[in-house]
Design an enzyme around this catalytic site. Structure first.
Site, PDB file in Angstrom:
ATOM      1  N   THR A 164       0.904  -1.859   0.500  1.00  0.00           N
ATOM      2  CA  THR A 164       0.125   0.052  -0.172  1.00  0.00           C
ATOM      3  C   THR A 164       0.554   1.448  -0.251  1.00  0.00           C
ATOM      4  O   THR A 164       2.113   1.365   0.227  1.00  0.00           O
ATOM      5  CB  THR A 164      -1.346   0.300   1.069  1.00  0.00           C
ATOM      6  OG1 THR A 164      -1.793  -1.207   1.220  1.00  0.00           O
ATOM      7  CG2 THR A 164      -1.430   0.908   1.280  1.00  0.00           C
ATOM      8  N   SER A 198      -7.976  -1.409   6.070  1.00  0.00           N
ATOM      9  CA  SER A 198      -8.103  -0.540   7.273  1.00  0.00           C
ATOM     10  C   SER A 198      -7.148   0.346   6.618  1.00  0.00           C
ATOM     11  O   SER A 198      -6.687   1.044   7.333  1.00  0.00           O
ATOM     12  CB  SER A 198      -6.418  -1.294   8.011  1.00  0.00           C
ATOM     13  OG  SER A 198      -7.019  -2.932   7.808  1.00  0.00           O
TER      14      SER A 198
HETATM   15  N1  GLU Z   1      -5.563  -4.430   2.176  1.00  0.00           N
HETATM   16  C1  GLU Z   1      -4.985  -3.829   3.099  1.00  0.00           C
HETATM   17  C2  GLU Z   1      -5.954  -2.525   3.207  1.00  0.00           C
HETATM   18  O1  GLU Z   1      -6.918  -2.556   3.170  1.00  0.00           O
HETATM   19  C3  GLU Z   1      -4.247  -2.970   3.217  1.00  0.00           C
HETATM   20  C4  GLU Z   1      -3.027  -3.515   3.251  1.00  0.00           C
HETATM   21  C5  GLU Z   1      -1.717  -2.726   3.682  1.00  0.00           C
HETATM   22  O2  GLU Z   1      -1.572  -1.404   3.655  1.00  0.00           O
HETATM   23  O3  GLU Z   1      -0.239  -3.112   3.227  1.00  0.00           O
HETATM   24  O4  GLU Z   1      -6.737  -1.974   4.258  1.00  0.00           O
END
Ligand code: GLU
Length: 576
Positions: free
Chosen positions: A394, A459
């Protein structure tokens, strides 16, 4: 008659006054330069954003250019074949929008998507590296919708920096080189093995190293189509077809993502979640991300304690923050899912009396161990905890344009290199692994279970904070999977309670407790607190905590930005 004689004199005087006023405004405008700023995870992306802002673009225009470049130079983290959440503050109208560009599960997805033949949740890696984990991408539609409302420059112009870089090449950044070297399966994946590796003379593949030039003509071609055709260039025709083909013919566990899923995708404009904290008003994204609610719960619990009096990063302040996080993460795991599918008790979760009662369960002399979720109604017992092993990749970027409009955007392909599939020069997301792998827990339904068309719980926690007069104070956010929420909470506490400037707040040693162990950032001064934290009963775990906070604060001296020293990013500013 008299009047006619006086009138010319009066009009001359009025004209002179008008000229003086116009001159004064023009001079004032010149003497107060209108400053803009971009903080992102890549100097290439920050510069692309600044290029657009220099050309008179808006914060949303710059965000599109930044995202298009990040998709190229930080493909392990985010991209156009992923999803994102964007908070946008329009200064003149003082309105705050929360754009949801989260991926959706295909129409053919079922709650058993990530159960193995034995009916048990699959291991993470096989679930991730598959066609099944790919959700319908949301970034392009979200950017398109936001651009229609807040764009100033032409859509096509926003892709020029990324097209240039994709065609001319860029130097592989350190984090990308490390991610390639560390990845257990990328080397075996079609397309990715040719893009991220070089064939040595002996026929073996060697991972690309830092600083090597990488070009991505396939991505340049994709961008040209999107630039010319708008959102349809991504959701219809050859780009969508290439993505669907890669998913349906994935070498392992093909997925069902189809052109119908692309046709049905909609970004959603939601009501932001906001709550007071001390003298500020903190706003973030509502579900389907757990980020905003959980952050505001942590702060709402801590508001009952004097963190400033406890002092920055002392045993006491670390203990209270960790305990508040346990309580908030406990609620998160039970109650949060896609609000279009489950009833999230948002009001009850943010109720001040409830949060005070939760705060009262914190014991200064002893950790509570594992926190239980709060109960809001007799119906709550039906929910079981989610089983979602999210990974960290992310990206987050913050932008303030010359007119004071603000973007705070967190964007993701989920795990590093997403599903490890590529199409159109892009990494495809594995965002569906953010769903609970188990549709039930202890015989109870899980709020974050997979369902057709549903968005997986996230998150991501993009934040925009305002002062008591409603003026913009800060934009911030971070990558880090479920740890994002703790990273952002700590940075806000450092700025607000401990009055640190944004660079200090972003660089501070990290710690957090997701209702398990108390995680402490390895190799930092906070390690010194471990013996005393252990005396309070905390199970401490030393580990890397690679936050990627990128923020901008409005200070009496002007805009101040920070890029997390744990990543490759920077801050670029300028004025008009
Ligand atoms: N897939 C996670 C989310 O949408 C984020 C992953 C990450 O921060 O690396 O919260």
């Amino acid at each position: 008659m008299k009047l006619t004689r006086i009138a010319p004199a009066a009009s001359i005087a009025a004209l002179v006054l008008l000229l003086v006023a116009v001159l004064a405004v023009a001079l004032a405008g010149r003497s107060v330069p209108r400053v803009f700023m971009v903080a992102s995870a890549s100097p290439y992306a920050s510069e692309a954003g600044a290029e657009i802002l220099r050309a008179g673009g808006s914060a949303v225009d710059a965000a599109i250019a930044v995202q298009a470049v990040l998709s190229l130079v930080e493909p392990e983290s985010s991209g156009l074949a992923g999803g994102a959440f964007m908070l946008h503050y329009a200064r003149r109208s003082r309105t705050l929008d929360a754009w949801d560009g989260r991926e959706t599960a295909p129409m053919k997805a079922t709650p058993e998507l990530f159960l193995g033949p034995d009916g048990k949740p699959m291991d993470f890696l096989p679930a991730m590296v598959s066609g099944r984990s790919v959700g319908t991408p949301g970034v392009v539609k979200m950017m398109w919708d936001a651009h229609r409302e807040h764009g100033v420059l032409d859509w096509a112009q926003l892709f020029e920096p990324a097209i240039r870089l994709a065609e001319d090449g860029f130097a592989v950044p350190p984090k990308l080189a490390q991610a390639i070297a560390r990845d257990p399966v990328l080397k075996q994946m079609p397309v990715a093995q040719d893009y991220f590796y070089r064939l040595a003379e002996d026929g073996t593949r060697r991972p690309l190293g830092e600083g090597e030039t990488l070009k991505n003509p396939a991505y340049a071609a994709t961008l040209k189509i999107i630039a010319e055709k708008g959102w349809r260039g991504f959701y219809e025709g050859e780009v969508a077809e290439a993505i669907v083909d890669a998913v349906q013919n994935a070498p392992s566990r093909p997925g069902t993502l189809s052109l119908e899923d692309f046709a049905a995708y909609e970004a959603v404009k939601r009501e932001p979640v906001c709550a007071p904290y001390r003298e500020y008003r903190i706003c973030s994204m509502p579900p389907p991300t757990s980020g905003g609610l959980t952050l505001l719960q942590i702060l709402g619990i801590l508001e009952n304690y004097d963190l400033a009096g406890m002092g920055p990063m002392t045993v006491t302040s670390v203990h209270f923050i960790a305990e508040a996080e346990k309580l908030a993460y406990a609620d998160r795991d039970f109650y949060i899912g896609d609000p279009d599918f489950v009833d999230v008790p948002m009001g009850a979760m943010l109720d001040r009396t409830y949060l005070k009662a939760r705060a009262n369960t914190i014991d200064a002399s002893r950790t509570m161990g594992k926190a239980a979720p709060g109960r809001f109604s007799s119906d709550d017992a039906r929910w079981g905890a989610a089983v979602s092993p999210e990974r960290a990749s992310t990206t987050h970027f913050s932008i303030v344009d010359a007119n004071g409009n603000v973007v705070s955007m967190t964007s993701s392909v989920e795990g590093p290199f997403g599903a490890h599939l590529m199409a159109g020069g892009m990494i495809l997301n594995n965002q569906l692994t953010d769903f609970s792998f188990a549709p039930e827990q202890d015989g109870r339904a899980v709020a974050n279970a997979v369902a057709a068309g549903k968005r997986p719980r996230s998150s991501m926690t993009p934040v925009i904070a305002f002062d008591a007069d409603g003026n913009f104070r800060m934009a911030i956010g971070s990558p880090g999977g479920p740890r994002i929420i703790g990273y952002v909470a700590q940075a806000l506490i450092a700025s607000i309670d401990w009055e640190m400037d944004i660079e200090m707040a972003v660089a501070l040693p990290r710690f957090l407790d997701r209702n398990g162990t108390l995680e402490i950032e390895q190799g930092t001064t906070i390690e010194e607190l471990i013996p005393v934290l252990a005396e309070l009963g905390h199970t401490v775990e030393l580990r890397a905590l690679p936050s990627g906070l990128h923020g901008i604060a409005a200070t009496p001296q002007g805009l101040d930005g920070a890029a997390d020293p744990r990543r490759d990013g920077n801050v670029v500013s300028g004025d008009l």
